[in-house]
Design a protein around this motif. Structure first.
Motif, PDB file in Angstrom:
ATOM      1  N   ARG A   1      -9.136 -38.389  -8.423  1.00 26.57           N
ATOM      2  CA  ARG A   1      -9.530 -37.752  -9.511  1.00 26.57           C
ATOM      3  C   ARG A   1     -11.275 -37.410  -9.391  1.00 26.57           C
ATOM      4  O   ARG A   1     -12.050 -36.647  -9.986  1.00 26.57           O
TER       5      ARG A   1
ATOM      6  N   LEU B   1      -2.751 -38.497  -9.198  1.00 27.52           N
ATOM      7  CA  LEU B   1      -3.854 -39.555  -9.768  1.00 27.52           C
ATOM      8  C   LEU B   1      -4.465 -39.909  -8.295  1.00 27.52           C
ATOM      9  O   LEU B   1      -6.052 -39.970  -8.421  1.00 27.52           O
TER      10      LEU B   1
ATOM     11  N   PHE C   1      -3.025 -47.594 -11.458  1.00 27.78           N
ATOM     12  CA  PHE C   1      -3.955 -47.882 -10.249  1.00 27.78           C
ATOM     13  C   PHE C   1      -3.889 -49.479 -10.254  1.00 27.78           C
ATOM     14  O   PHE C   1      -4.623 -50.185  -8.535  1.00 27.78           O
ATOM     15  N   LYS C   2      -4.395 -50.501 -11.486  1.00 23.90           N
ATOM     16  CA  LYS C   2      -3.939 -51.664 -11.250  1.00 23.90           C
ATOM     17  C   LYS C   2      -2.697 -52.398 -10.548  1.00 23.90           C
ATOM     18  O   LYS C   2      -3.506 -53.848 -10.240  1.00 23.90           O
TER      19      LYS C   2
ATOM     20  N   THR D   1      -0.332 -47.008 -17.932  1.00 25.23           N
ATOM     21  CA  THR D   1      -1.740 -45.768 -18.502  1.00 25.23           C
ATOM     22  C   THR D   1      -2.048 -45.505 -17.324  1.00 25.23           C
ATOM     23  O   THR D   1      -1.586 -46.393 -15.977  1.00 25.23           O
ATOM     24  N   ASP D   2      -2.525 -44.851 -16.373  1.00 20.45           N
ATOM     25  CA  ASP D   2      -3.227 -43.874 -15.275  1.00 20.45           C
ATOM     26  C   ASP D   2      -4.281 -45.077 -15.017  1.00 20.45           C
ATOM     27  O   ASP D   2      -3.999 -45.901 -13.760  1.00 20.45           O
ATOM     28  N   GLU D   3      -4.760 -46.490 -15.827  1.00 15.64           N
ATOM     29  CA  GLU D   3      -5.508 -47.173 -14.947  1.00 15.64           C
ATOM     30  C   GLU D   3      -4.429 -48.013 -14.657  1.00 15.64           C
ATOM     31  O   GLU D   3      -4.865 -49.057 -13.994  1.00 15.64           O
ATOM     32  N   GLN D   4      -3.591 -48.563 -15.521  1.00 17.93           N
ATOM     33  CA  GLN D   4      -2.805 -49.543 -15.493  1.00 17.93           C
ATOM     34  C   GLN D   4      -2.081 -49.262 -13.711  1.00 17.93           C
ATOM     35  O   GLN D   4      -1.758 -50.426 -13.014  1.00 17.93           O
TER      36      GLN D   4
ATOM     37  N   ASN E   1       1.203 -40.528 -11.954  1.00 11.69           N
ATOM     38  CA  ASN E   1       1.617 -40.714 -13.699  1.00 11.69           C
ATOM     39  C   ASN E   1       3.281 -40.229 -13.662  1.00 11.69           C
ATOM     40  O   ASN E   1       4.083 -39.803 -13.156  1.00 11.69           O
TER      41      ASN E   1
ATOM     42  N   ASP F   1      -9.025 -42.851  -5.729  1.00 13.04           N
ATOM     43  CA  ASP F   1      -9.186 -42.541  -7.455  1.00 13.04           C
ATOM     44  C   ASP F   1      -9.306 -40.936  -6.829  1.00 13.04           C
ATOM     45  O   ASP F   1     -10.248 -40.344  -6.698  1.00 13.04           O
TER      46      ASP F   1
ATOM     47  N   ILE G   1     -11.800 -46.981  -4.483  1.00 13.90           N
ATOM     48  CA  ILE G   1     -12.090 -48.088  -6.402  1.00 13.90           C
ATOM     49  C   ILE G   1     -11.547 -49.527  -5.263  1.00 13.90           C
ATOM     50  O   ILE G   1     -12.064 -50.065  -6.323  1.00 13.90           O
TER      51      ILE G   1
END
Length: 218
Positions: A33, A100, A7-8, A2-5, A94, A31, A40
């Motif tokens: 977006r 992203l 970034f993590k 996922t997008d959040e993964q 992504n 980020d 972040i």
């Protein structure tokens, strides 16, 4: 992923790099977006004075417009306080290729300027009328001293690597006598081994050399 993964993952990399090279490397995850508050994660933010929640730079705006490549490495930059930086940036996309954010690093190279000046001063040499151009360091054992002295004489005379006749071997002994190498214990044995002659031959050479010196003094 996922997008959040995604970034993590980049945040973890930022933390490792920032801790490893701190305090001279600032690492930022944007980020894009939400460009007005794009940061972040930031490690060693003291370099540019930014914190989480701050907006993107003009480079980030250009990236959003598609006007810069995804990867820019080692470009010259400057902090708000005027410190010289070496910067790199990488677009974060992504699996569909959608933009992203960005992963950026700012290396504080002014630190290395100061370190470089220290190294330059440390390794610099100065001309001095009281010291030779090249210092000769003495060996510590009689055998090493005799061997080095013999080699020095043979090189000067163009005899290095050549078989020596009786007269040339006597010249080597005369040179060692003149340079003061014969006042140490056991040197006759060492010289005889170096020249491949007997100890009695070395003693005979020395007797003839001293007689020649005596005759010159008369």
């Amino acid at each position: 992923m996922t997008d959040e993964q995604i970034f993590k993952h980049y945040i973890n990399v930022a933390e490792i790099l920032g801790e490893m090279f701190g305090p001279i490397l600032e690492v930022i995850v944007h980020d894009l977006r939400k460009p007005e508050h794009s940061i972040i994660a930031i490690v060693n933010g003291h370099i540019t004075g930014r914190t989480v929640g701050d907006g993107t730079s003009d480079l980030g705006v250009l990236r959003l417009r598609g006007e810069v490549p995804d990867k820019i490495v080692g470009y010259e930059n400057q902090s708000p306080s005027g410190e010289k930086l070496k910067s790199s940036t990488l677009a974060i996309r992504n699996s569909e290729g959608e933009l992203l954010g960005s992963f950026s690093m700012n290396l504080q190279i002014s630190y290395f300027d100061q370190f470089g000046k220290f190294i330059e001063q440390l390794i610099s040499t100065h001309s001095n009328t009281f010291t030779p151009k090249k210092e000769q360091f003495y060996l510590f054992t009689p055998r090493e001293e005799i061997k080095a002295a013999c080699q020095h004489f043979l090189v000067e005379q163009g005899l290095m690597g050549k078989p020596l006749n009786k007269a040339q071997k006597k010249e080597v002994v005369a040179y060692l006598h003149h340079e003061g190498h014969l006042n140490k214990r056991g040197v006759v044995t060492i010289i005889s081994e170096e020249l491949g002659v007997s100890r009695n031959t070395i003693y005979r050479y020395l007797k003839e050399i001293e007689q020649q010196i005596h005759n010159k003094g008369l």
